[in-house]
Design a protein around this motif. Structure first.
Motif, PDB file in Angstrom:
ATOM      1  N   SER A  85       0.850  -1.187   0.000  1.00 37.82           N
ATOM      2  CA  SER A  85       0.000   0.000   0.000  1.00 37.82           C
ATOM      3  C   SER A  85       0.887   1.239   0.000  1.00 37.82           C
ATOM      4  O   SER A  85       2.034   1.184   0.431  1.00 37.82           O
ATOM      5  CB  SER A  85      -0.875  -0.021   1.252  1.00 37.82           C
ATOM      6  N   THR A  86       0.351   2.337  -0.491  1.00 40.19           N
ATOM      7  CA  THR A  86       1.034   3.622  -0.313  1.00 40.19           C
ATOM      8  C   THR A  86       0.433   4.276   0.938  1.00 40.19           C
ATOM      9  O   THR A  86      -0.597   3.827   1.440  1.00 40.19           O
ATOM     10  CB  THR A  86       0.849   4.528  -1.545  1.00 40.19           C
ATOM     11  N   GLN A 138      -1.178   7.022   1.443  1.00 41.25           N
ATOM     12  CA  GLN A 138      -2.426   7.793   1.359  1.00 41.25           C
ATOM     13  C   GLN A 138      -3.614   6.996   1.860  1.00 41.25           C
ATOM     14  O   GLN A 138      -3.686   5.792   1.682  1.00 41.25           O
ATOM     15  CB  GLN A 138      -2.710   8.220  -0.094  1.00 41.25           C
ATOM     16  N   ASP A 139      -4.547   7.723   2.455  1.00 45.95           N
ATOM     17  CA  ASP A 139      -5.729   7.082   3.004  1.00 45.95           C
ATOM     18  C   ASP A 139      -6.441   6.197   2.009  1.00 45.95           C
ATOM     19  O   ASP A 139      -6.834   5.079   2.298  1.00 45.95           O
ATOM     20  CB  ASP A 139      -6.731   8.151   3.468  1.00 45.95           C
ATOM     21  N   GLU A 185       4.582  -0.778   3.307  1.00 48.31           N
ATOM     22  CA  GLU A 185       4.214   0.575   2.903  1.00 48.31           C
ATOM     23  C   GLU A 185       5.227   1.042   1.858  1.00 48.31           C
ATOM     24  O   GLU A 185       6.425   1.119   2.145  1.00 48.31           O
ATOM     25  CB  GLU A 185       4.250   1.495   4.123  1.00 48.31           C
ATOM     26  N   ASP A 223       8.324  13.388   4.567  1.00 44.65           N
ATOM     27  CA  ASP A 223       7.050  12.665   4.529  1.00 44.65           C
ATOM     28  C   ASP A 223       5.890  13.524   4.047  1.00 44.65           C
ATOM     29  O   ASP A 223       5.067  13.967   4.850  1.00 44.65           O
ATOM     30  CB  ASP A 223       6.734  12.128   5.932  1.00 44.65           C
ATOM     31  N   PHE A 239       3.201  12.817   2.668  1.00 52.06           N
ATOM     32  CA  PHE A 239       1.857  12.266   2.915  1.00 52.06           C
ATOM     33  C   PHE A 239       1.659  11.876   4.378  1.00 52.06           C
ATOM     34  O   PHE A 239       0.782  11.092   4.715  1.00 52.06           O
ATOM     35  CB  PHE A 239       1.607  11.039   2.028  1.00 52.06           C
TER      36      PHE A 239
END
Ligand SMILES: Nc1ncnc2c1ncn2[C@@H]1O[C@H](COP(=O)(O)OP(=O)(O)OP(=O)(O)O)[C@@H](O)[C@H]1O
Length: 309
Positions: A204-205, A207-208, A233, A248, A250
């Protein structure tokens, strides 16, 4: 050892045959796993013709081979990059690894693993994985279709083609990394149910939105009863190409917190680093380097998981 004999044996038995010196004779170990009795006899006879006087031993135990799915809830989060680096990292950690590129929508492993443009041979319709410079043989959807051909297959066709990849002549490989297509639709579910991976790694990245997608991916495996090995991540923090400092944009810690909340292990962070992209595009994934400090610890955790299960 006689190179001609080795080549002649490989021509008839591919990666199923291992040729070695056996005293002053030549020994050939032939892995007949999955072959019918007539196929096995035919291959044994062909090997004996190719290597006159050799001692031929036929083995047929089922390899206890662990399939590990690398999945993401959506595209473009670095799933293929992680799959390639994980495969190389596990191989460097001593496992015998093969890589299956099942990403029907964007098969990128031939490029990542520096074998772009190759096509696998087949023996009796069984595909022979293509060797790569990184010690990890691969079979890819990209090797079965033209590179610029849009792959818009329906589920059953995709599952059929994937079967050919998973059931290739993987020989002694004890671990298969499966680079799944992005998303959580029927194609993915069919693949998971049919090939029942031992475990899954979710990418996953930070971001929400990507995390919401990642949750869907986790859910998909949970539904099928497949254990989640952990969450990685990717593009976590930006590594400045000039000074190397990681910032960071994000935010930080979102994926780790989500993993804790979902009660799954957090395997690590991979920074957004232009060097990762350029190296991967050039077919030199960072995990192949001795100074890799990013993917090796992730691979070590997956190796540990495999050992303990
Ligand atoms: N940590 C990173 N730093 C910089 N670039 C990255 C990183 N991870 C992936 N990339 C780049 O982002 C692009 C997408 O990555 P990749 O193809 O691995 O994603 P994917 O999730 O498999 O995508 P797809 O949905 O197309 O299968 C590639 O150009 C890759 O080189």
């Amino acid at each position: 050892m006689d190179k001609q004999v080795t080549a002649a044996v490989a021509a008839v038995a591919g990666t199923r045959a291992t040729v070695r010196a056996d005293g002053d004779r030549i020994g050939v170990v032939l892995d007949a796993t999955g072959l019918s009795a007539p196929e096995r006899d035919a291959m044994e006879a062909a090997v004996k013709m190719a290597a006159p006087g050799a001692r031929v031993i036929v083995t047929a135990e089922r390899q206890a081979r662990a399939l590990i799915a690398v999945a993401s809830g959506k595209g473009g989060v670095g799933k293929s990059t992680l799959a390639a680096n994980l495969a190389i990292g596990l191989a460097r950690a001593g496992r015998r690894v093969g890589l299956v590129d099942a990403d029907i929508y964007g098969p990128s492993q031939p490029r990542l693993m520096k074998v772009e443009g190759t096509r696998p041979d087949a023996i009796e319709k069984q595909l022979i994985p293509v060797a790569t410079p990184h010690g990890v043989p691969i079979l890819s959807m990209g090797q079965l279709v033209a590179p610029d051909q849009a792959i818009a297959w329906r589920g059953p066709m995709a599952a059929g083609a994937l079967g050919q990849l998973v059931e290739g002549a993987w020989g002694a490989a004890d671990t298969l990394i499966l680079d799944l297509p992005p998303g959580t639709g029927d194609v993915q579910l069919t693949m998971i149910q049919k090939y029942r991976p031992a475990g899954a790694v979710i990418v996953s990245t930070p971001q929400d939105l990507a995390l919401i997608d990642a949750r869907r991916a986790i859910d998909l495996f949970a539904k099928a009863g497949i254990p989640i090995i952990g969450l990685v991540e990717n593009m976590a923090g930006y590594a400045c190409p000039h000074c190397g400092t990681v910032s960071d944009p994000f935010g930080r810690g979102g994926a780790e917190a989500a993993a804790a909340e979902l009660n799954i292990p957090f395997l690590g962070r991979v920074p957004l680093d232009i060097a990762i992209r350029t190296a991967s595009d050039a077919g030199e994934p960072p995990a192949a380097r001795d100074d890799d400090r990013i993917f090796a610890p992730i691979a070590a955790q997956v190796a540990g998981w495999l050992q303990d299960r």
